[in-house]
Every structure is written in structure tokens, then in C-alpha cells.
Design a protein around this motif. Structure first.
Motif, PDB file in Angstrom:
ATOM      1  N   THR A 465       0.823  -1.204   0.000  1.00  0.00           N
ATOM      2  CA  THR A 465       0.000   0.000   0.000  1.00  0.00           C
ATOM      3  C   THR A 465       0.860   1.259   0.000  1.00  0.00           C
ATOM      4  OG1 THR A 465      -1.686  -1.200   1.261  1.00  0.00           O
ATOM      5  CG2 THR A 465      -1.865   1.186   1.200  1.00  0.00           C
ATOM      6  N   ALA A 466       1.895   1.286   0.870  1.00  0.00           N
ATOM      7  CA  ALA A 466       2.756   2.465   0.960  1.00  0.00           C
ATOM      8  C   ALA A 466       3.537   2.689  -0.327  1.00  0.00           C
ATOM      9  CB  ALA A 466       3.713   2.313   2.141  1.00  0.00           C
ATOM     10  N   ALA A 467       4.041   1.607  -0.934  1.00  0.00           N
ATOM     11  CA  ALA A 467       4.804   1.742  -2.177  1.00  0.00           C
ATOM     12  C   ALA A 467       3.929   2.269  -3.302  1.00  0.00           C
ATOM     13  CB  ALA A 467       5.405   0.394  -2.554  1.00  0.00           C
ATOM     14  N   ALA A 468       2.683   1.782  -3.379  1.00  0.00           N
ATOM     15  CA  ALA A 468       1.765   2.290  -4.404  1.00  0.00           C
ATOM     16  C   ALA A 468       1.489   3.772  -4.193  1.00  0.00           C
ATOM     17  CB  ALA A 468       0.466   1.489  -4.369  1.00  0.00           C
ATOM     18  N   GLY A 469       1.325   4.185  -2.942  1.00  0.00           N
ATOM     19  CA  GLY A 469       1.105   5.597  -2.660  1.00  0.00           C
ATOM     20  C   GLY A 469       2.304   6.463  -3.024  1.00  0.00           C
ATOM     21  N   MET A 470       3.513   5.985  -2.721  1.00  0.00           N
ATOM     22  CA  MET A 470       4.716   6.752  -3.039  1.00  0.00           C
ATOM     23  C   MET A 470       4.903   6.885  -4.547  1.00  0.00           C
ATOM     24  SD  MET A 470       5.977   7.959  -0.348  1.00  0.00           S
ATOM     25  CE  MET A 470       7.243   8.699  -1.367  1.00  0.00           C
ATOM     26  N   ARG A 471       4.580   5.856  -5.298  1.00  0.00           N
ATOM     27  CA  ARG A 471       4.722   5.937  -6.753  1.00  0.00           C
ATOM     28  C   ARG A 471       3.764   6.938  -7.370  1.00  0.00           C
ATOM     29  NH1 ARG A 471       5.378   0.184  -6.299  1.00  0.00           N
ATOM     30  NH2 ARG A 471       3.163  -0.090  -6.755  1.00  0.00           N
ATOM     31  N   SER A 472       2.678   7.238  -6.669  1.00  0.00           N
ATOM     32  CA  SER A 472       1.695   8.173  -7.210  1.00  0.00           C
ATOM     33  C   SER A 472       2.066   9.632  -6.975  1.00  0.00           C
ATOM     34  CB  SER A 472       0.321   7.894  -6.581  1.00  0.00           C
ATOM     35  OG  SER A 472       0.321   8.227  -5.194  1.00  0.00           O
ATOM     36  N   ILE A 473       3.115   9.883  -6.207  1.00  0.00           N
ATOM     37  CA  ILE A 473       3.523  11.258  -5.890  1.00  0.00           C
ATOM     38  C   ILE A 473       4.761  11.608  -6.706  1.00  0.00           C
ATOM     39  CG2 ILE A 473       4.309  12.829  -4.079  1.00  0.00           C
ATOM     40  CD1 ILE A 473       2.782  11.168  -2.080  1.00  0.00           C
ATOM     41  N   ASN A 474       4.656  12.659  -7.502  1.00  0.00           N
ATOM     42  CA  ASN A 474       5.792  13.102  -8.304  1.00  0.00           C
ATOM     43  C   ASN A 474       6.840  13.756  -7.400  1.00  0.00           C
ATOM     44  OD1 ASN A 474       7.538  14.490 -10.153  1.00  0.00           O
ATOM     45  ND2 ASN A 474       5.891  14.397 -11.688  1.00  0.00           N
ATOM     46  N   PHE A 505      -4.480   5.707   5.618  1.00  0.00           N
ATOM     47  CA  PHE A 505      -5.670   5.182   6.278  1.00  0.00           C
ATOM     48  C   PHE A 505      -6.022   3.800   5.740  1.00  0.00           C
ATOM     49  CE2 PHE A 505     -10.348   4.869   6.751  1.00  0.00           C
ATOM     50  CZ  PHE A 505     -10.412   4.964   8.124  1.00  0.00           C
ATOM     51  N   ALA A 506      -5.913   3.641   4.412  1.00  0.00           N
ATOM     52  CA  ALA A 506      -6.179   2.320   3.815  1.00  0.00           C
ATOM     53  C   ALA A 506      -5.187   1.290   4.332  1.00  0.00           C
ATOM     54  CB  ALA A 506      -6.103   2.414   2.289  1.00  0.00           C
ATOM     55  N   GLY A 507      -3.901   1.675   4.393  1.00  0.00           N
ATOM     56  CA  GLY A 507      -2.888   0.747   4.895  1.00  0.00           C
ATOM     57  C   GLY A 507      -3.140   0.339   6.330  1.00  0.00           C
ATOM     58  N   PHE A 508      -3.595   1.296   7.147  1.00  0.00           N
ATOM     59  CA  PHE A 508      -3.909   0.970   8.544  1.00  0.00           C
ATOM     60  C   PHE A 508      -5.046  -0.034   8.626  1.00  0.00           C
ATOM     61  CE2 PHE A 508      -6.436   1.643  12.359  1.00  0.00           C
ATOM     62  CZ  PHE A 508      -5.475   1.543  13.354  1.00  0.00           C
ATOM     63  N   GLY A 572     -12.219   4.365  -1.103  1.00  0.00           N
ATOM     64  CA  GLY A 572     -12.697   4.045  -2.439  1.00  0.00           C
ATOM     65  C   GLY A 572     -13.256   2.646  -2.512  1.00  0.00           C
ATOM     66  N   ARG A 573     -13.893   2.341  -3.630  1.00  0.00           N
ATOM     67  CA  ARG A 573     -14.593   1.065  -3.780  1.00  0.00           C
ATOM     68  C   ARG A 573     -13.643  -0.112  -3.897  1.00  0.00           C
ATOM     69  NH1 ARG A 573     -19.114   1.461  -8.333  1.00  0.00           N
ATOM     70  NH2 ARG A 573     -19.472  -0.625  -7.503  1.00  0.00           N
ATOM     71  N   ASP A 574     -12.383   0.152  -4.301  1.00  0.00           N
ATOM     72  CA  ASP A 574     -11.426  -0.943  -4.439  1.00  0.00           C
ATOM     73  C   ASP A 574     -10.614  -1.157  -3.173  1.00  0.00           C
ATOM     74  OD1 ASP A 574     -10.014   1.420  -4.551  1.00  0.00           O
ATOM     75  OD2 ASP A 574      -8.557   0.680  -6.011  1.00  0.00           O
ATOM     76  N   PHE A 575     -11.103  -0.623  -2.058  1.00  0.00           N
ATOM     77  CA  PHE A 575     -10.343  -0.630  -0.810  1.00  0.00           C
ATOM     78  C   PHE A 575      -9.913  -2.030  -0.386  1.00  0.00           C
ATOM     79  CE2 PHE A 575     -11.479  -1.447   3.721  1.00  0.00           C
ATOM     80  CZ  PHE A 575     -10.255  -1.106   4.260  1.00  0.00           C
ATOM     81  N   MET A 576     -10.836  -2.993  -0.368  1.00  0.00           N
ATOM     82  CA  MET A 576     -10.522  -4.335   0.121  1.00  0.00           C
ATOM     83  C   MET A 576      -9.776  -5.182  -0.915  1.00  0.00           C
ATOM     84  SD  MET A 576     -11.304  -4.895   3.247  1.00  0.00           S
ATOM     85  CE  MET A 576     -11.384  -6.670   3.394  1.00  0.00           C
ATOM     86  N   MET A 577      -9.603  -4.669  -2.120  1.00  0.00           N
ATOM     87  CA  MET A 577      -8.952  -5.440  -3.170  1.00  0.00           C
ATOM     88  C   MET A 577      -7.483  -5.063  -3.335  1.00  0.00           C
ATOM     89  SD  MET A 577     -11.650  -7.025  -3.681  1.00  0.00           S
ATOM     90  CE  MET A 577     -13.417  -6.805  -3.505  1.00  0.00           C
ATOM     91  N   ARG A 578      -6.910  -4.329  -2.367  1.00  0.00           N
ATOM     92  CA  ARG A 578      -5.550  -3.835  -2.513  1.00  0.00           C
ATOM     93  C   ARG A 578      -4.508  -4.702  -1.830  1.00  0.00           C
ATOM     94  NH1 ARG A 578      -5.997   2.754  -1.803  1.00  0.00           N
ATOM     95  NH2 ARG A 578      -7.732   3.063  -3.238  1.00  0.00           N
TER      96      ARG A 578
END
Length: 581
Positions: A465-474, A505-508, A572-578
Motif C-alpha cells: 500500500t505504501a509503495a503504491a502511494g509513493m509511486r503516485s507522488i511526483n 488510512f487504507a494501509g492501517f 474508495g470502492r477498491d479498498f478491500m482489493m488492494r
């Protein structure tokens, strides 16, 4: 510093405190890297390394020996447990395919109505822990007092039960009802990437829909299906709750229940360590195969770029597909969930739902009378919360270092974060027991060892989750802050952290929710004062206290549903699918 150390420092041409001065002069990011390596070593490397070491040690002398492996695999009972586990995994994977593939095809490719209903079945299977599904089905199909068998005897007068949940097929069914969402998600993801042009061409040439799907569509997504099968197989052979609740009374032994028996009397830690090694090797090998399959994208690109996707009109069969989705949902969620709710409000669950049998006493006893259940509920949420914060904080530090390339060999940290993904939870728990339970640390039965084990167990979810979030930030936004005079930590505090609020929050939640229900790791590490709800449910099930078990199970379901709803609302709707699995 000792005189010998002083002499060595003098020979090296430096002052005795030179090494300390060099340590102090290290940049903060290098100090953080060293700290993260140490923490990940404690959480991942040392428990598994120590478990491997113990498997080759004599319990009394500590000398090297192969006797533990001879004892672990020198009896037919232990080999039979390994064979049973493999059969359980294969049968569960096959049944999960039967449940999931038609549902995924219906949702992704056809004009089936009420597709949300199929998604609700998948989500319900995610929410309901396997051991609670088993308990619900014990109330339904227990051989002596399950209401399904009671109704069968009333209708036919037969003495034999219609269906005995305490059986090998009962174990397969229970695990498949919780594991089929993995194959559903893998299959649907593969179907969503494939154009419908070839199917339309086959239809123009006169091929029926079922023939086109079998000969064209499914072969294209076979690597995805096989990847899901491998995950289900590994989940099945590493699961403890269902085999313990259903298999032990039926005298069906599998690897996980055999490992649990090694912790009885006489205690055989070294033999348990040796017996756990093949399970670890199987998991590592199959995860590698699964990753190789999913990395082969050629089966998708065969359709070309820019292909359209249209829903197939399956005419009257859409109602058959909807009925199948309803049938799977009924087995996986609605029947066991309804039965547990009824039992939780019943004085005696075998008497069914009627006014004379209704009571709130079960909930009153669980929440306000029984100190044991109160402590278990508090412990579950405290341990899960602490583990979620710990795993997320650790994963975020590693993800930032790796994403920004701040240090050489940063990928080593990422590898260590994802390593628990290939370690079965029960093996990881035994590793923690071997490494940290005995003296001098003596952490057995403490909150510390449970929280550390939970952090290690769910670290891959946090890191993904954290890695996906970091990749989304330029990184240019952070560089802008630094150009204006701000430091790296200023950029993190004012740019990165606000942008990662939803991700954090999703990662938690993605760690907190499964940690509140974790059984495989907790069963080996809890003590008299650190019981959690999952272990308490297991103990009470063995005692036959199904009304209280149902009340605790409903509390778990209500709180889990609330947090899932909160995740949907805020993330979001894909919350449990991550999650990685």
C-alpha cells in the motif's frame, strides 16, 4: 574502551574514539537505513533463521543433528498429515475454480443483471473469517444437532445425517467458500484486459457462446486462473482454524494441526521446526511460479491494442448465472451469517428461532460479565492497532527510501518487507516462538511478541500500500520545497504526508482488520493474560459453547463491517482489493 581496543586504534593511526566520531558523522538517511535493517532483521530474518538453526539442533546438547528431520518424517502419521494437506489444497483449489470462474466471467463479460450481488458475495467471503464460516456451518450441518440434519431426520425418519460437516469434504467446502475470491479477482482482472473482438468474430462464424468462452476466452486468462489456484492452494495448506475446528474431531490430521500437536506434551520444538521447513519450501517455490506466470503478459497482448469490450448477450442464461452467484453467496455468507446471528440470540441454538428461545443474555455475558471475553476483545483491538501502526510506519519509511532512491541497495529493504508474503503465518509464529519465547528474552505470552509477530505477518500488505502511494507522488513537488529552502523532512511533512492521507488510512485498515481475527499466528504465542478473540473462539468451540461463540463472532462481524464501510467511504470502492493476496 579496553586497552586492547586502544592498541588496535593506535595501530590504525586514529584516536580511540574515532569509530564513534565516524558513526556520529553519518547522514540521517544512512542512520535510518541501518535502523531499518536492524528492525527488519528482528522481524523477518532472525525468526526464520533461528527456526532453521533449531531444526538441526539436538534439544538437550545443542549439537548438530538430522534426527529432528528423521523423527518429523519417520512416522506414517506425520507423512499422512503432509499428504492430507496437499490433497486439501488441491481439492479446495478445484472447488474454488468451480465457484469463482463462472462468477468472474458473468461479471466481466456478460449482461447478467445485478452484478453488485456477485460483488457482495465476494466481499462477504472476505469479511467472514474461515473459522467463523466453519462455526456457522457446524450449527447448520453438525451431524447430531445441525438444523439441516434435524430437518432431514424429521422429513425422512433416517438416522444418518444428510451432510456431516466434520469430514474432509466439509473442510474443503469451508476453505473454498473463503478462498474463491482470490480466483475471482485474478480471473476478472485477466478478463477485463482482453478485448471481445475475437469472441465476436467467433459468434459471426456461428460458434455458440459457451464454445467461444471455453476455446478462446478462458485459455487467454489461464495464467491468471492458475495464479489464483496457486494462492488458494497455499492458503489452504497453511490454514489452521478450519482444520482444527473440523478436522481434529474427525481425526483428519494435516500439517498445521500436527504442528500444533508438537506444542503439546511432550513439547518438541526442534521436531516442529524440522516439520515446518517443507511447508516453507513449498510456499516459496509456488509463489515464485505464480509470479512468473503473472509476469508473462503475452496472453493479453494477442488481442492487439485498443480493442473494444462489449457485454455478451447470453439471453436466458443470464438468470442461471445470477442464480449461481446467489447460490455461492448463500453458502459463503448468508447461511452461516444468519445462523450465527440466530444462535447468538438463542438460549439453546438447537431449538431454533422462536419467542421462548430469544435472549440477550449471551451478549450481556460476553460484554459485561465474563472478564475473559472482555480482556480478549480489548487485547484484539489493542494488538491489532499497535501492529497496524508499527507495520505502516515501517513500510512507509522503506517505501520512501526505495521510491526516491536515497541509498544504494534500498531494494534490500523492499525485499525484506515482502519476504513474509512467502512465509506461512503458522511457520512465522513458530519462528517467533523459537527465537523470542525462551530465555534470555522470555517473551512468550506477552503482548510484545504478539504485536511483533502481527507486524511481520502483515508487513507485505502495508508495504504494498505504501509503495503504491509513493509511486503516485511526483518527486518534483518535494524538490520544489527544497529549492525554496525547506529540508527533506519539511517536504515530507507538508507535501508527502497530506497527499498520502487516504493511502495511510487504507494501509492501517488493511492490517487492522485481519489482525483482529488472526488465529494461525496467535494460537502459538498467546498466554493466559494475552488471549485474543480468535483464540478464545477456538477454545470455546472445543468446549461446545456455541451461543457465546456466536455472540463473539457477531461482534467481530459488526466491527469488521463497520471498518470496511469506513474504508469504502474514505478510500474508495477498491479498498478491500488492494492486498497482495
Amino acid at each position: 574502551m579496553t586497552d586492547q581496543a586502544t592498541d588496535y586504534a593506535a595501530e590504525a593511526g586514529e584516536r580511540p574514539d574515532g569509530w564513534l566520531r565516524r558513526f556520529r558523522n553519518l547522514e540521517p538517511i544512512n542512520l535510518l537505513w541501518i535502523l531499518l535493517i536492524l528492525v527488519l532483521g528482528v522481524l523477518v530474518v532472525w525468526p526464520i533463521g533461528f527456526l532453521l538453526k533449531v531444526s538441526f539442533e539436538d534439544g538437550s546438547t545443542g549439537a548438530f543433528t538430522l534426527q529432528n528431520y528423521v523423527e518429523a518424517y519417520g512416522r506414517w502419521r506425520y507423512l499422512e498429515a503432509l499428504i492430507n494437506s496437499c490433497l486439501l489444497g488441491l481439492c479446495t483449489a478445484a472447488l474454488s475454480v468451480l465457484f469463482a470462474v463462472p462468477m468472474a466471467w458473468a461479471v466481466s463479460r456478460t449482461n447478467m443483471p445485478a452484478k453488485w450481488f456477485a460483488w457482495a458475495s465476494v466481499l462477504g467471503a472476505f469479511i467472514l473469517p474461515p473459522y467463523l464460516t466453519s462455526i456457522g456451518w457446524i450449527l447448520i450441518a453438525g451431524p447430531n444437532s445441525g438444523w439441516l440434519n434435524e430437518g432431514w431426520r424429521w422429513l425422512t425418519g433416517a438416522e444418518a445425517p444428510l451432510f456431516n460437516i466434520y469430514s474432509f469434504f466439509g473442510m474443503v467446502l469451508m476453505i473454498a467458500l473463503n478462498a474463491f475470491p482470490f480466483i475471482f479477482l485474478f480471473t476478472k482482472a485477466g478478463l477485463d484486459m482482453i478485448s471481445t473482438e475475437m469472441e465476436e468474430a467467433a459468434a459471426i462464424l456461428g460458434a455458440p457462446t459457451w464454445y467461444t468462452s471455453l476455446k478462446i476466452t478462458l485459455p487467454l486468462v489461464w495464467p491468471s486462473i492458475l495464479g489464483g489456484i496457486i494462492i488458494v492452494f497455499l492458503e489452504s495448506i497453511a490454514l489452521f482454524g478450519v482444520p482444527a475446528i473440523l478436522g481434529i474431531p474427525a481425526r483428519i490430521n494435516v500439517v498445521t494441526t500436527q504442528l500444533f500437536q508438537f506444542f503439546g506434551y511432550p513439547f518438541r520444538m526442534e521436531v516442529a521446526a524440522a516439520y515446518a521447513m517443507p511447508l516453507l519450501l513449498i510456499t516459496v517455490s509456488l509463489i515464485w511460479v505464480q509470479r512468473m506466470l503473472l509476469n508473462r503478459k503475452g496472453f493479453v497482448t494477442q488481442t492487439g491494442k485498443g480493442g473494444e469490450r462489449r457485454e455478451l448477450d447470453v439471453r436466458g442464461w443470464k438468470w442461471v448465472l445470477l442464480a449461481w452467484c446467489g447460490f455461492v453467496g448463500l453458502l459463503a455468507m448468508y447461511l452461516p451469517g444468519y445462523t450465527m446471528v440466530v444462535a447468538s440470540f438463542s438460549e439453546a441454538w438447537g431449538q431454533g428461532l422462536n419467542a421462548a428461545n430469544l435472549t440477550l443474555q449471551n451478549y450481556y455475558d460476553v460484554l459485561f460479565v465474563s472478564k475473559l471475553t472482555q480482556e480478549a476483545i480489548i487485547n484484539s483491538f489493542l494488538f491489532a492497532g499497535a501492529a497496524a501502526f508499527g507495520a505502516l510506519g515501517l513500510a512507509l519509511c522503506v517505501a520512501y527510501i526505495v521510491a526516491r532512491g536515497l541509498i544504494p541497495f534500498g531494494n534490500v529493504l523492499a525485499f525484506l518487507c515482502m519476504a513474509p508474503f512467502v512465509i506461512p503465518g503458522i511457520v512465522l509464529a513458530i519462528g517467533f516462538y523459537a527465537a523470542y519465547a525462551p530465555p534470555p528474552l522470555g517473551l512468550y505470552g506477552t503482548a510484545a511478541i504478539i504485536i511483533l509477530a502481527f507486524i511481520a505477518r502483515f508487513l507485505p500488505i502495508s508495504y504494498g500500500t505504501a509503495a503504491a502511494g509513493m509511486r503516485s507522488i511526483n518527486p518534483e513537488m518535494e524538490e520544489a520545497v527544497r529549492v525554496l529552502g525547506g529540508g527533506r523532512f519539511t517536504a515530507i511533512r507538508h507535501v508527502v504526508a497530506p497527499l498520502l492521507k487516504k493511502t495511510l488510512f487504507a494501509g492501517f485498515l488493511l492490517v487492522f482488520i485481519p489482525a483482529t481475527r488472526e488465529l494461525s499466528a496467535a494460537i502459538f504465542l498467546v498466554g493466559p493474560n494475552t488471549r485474543v478473540m480468535s483464540v478464545l473462539i477456538f477454545d470455546m468451540t472445543e468446549e461446545g459453547r456455541f451461543e457465546a461463540v456466536a455472540a463473539i463472532g457477531c461482534i467481530i462481524l459488526v466491527t469488521t463491517t463497520f471498518f470496511v464501510w469506513l474504508g469504502f467511504k474514505l478510500v474508495g470502492r477498491d479498498f478491500m482489493m488492494r492486498t497482495p493476496r
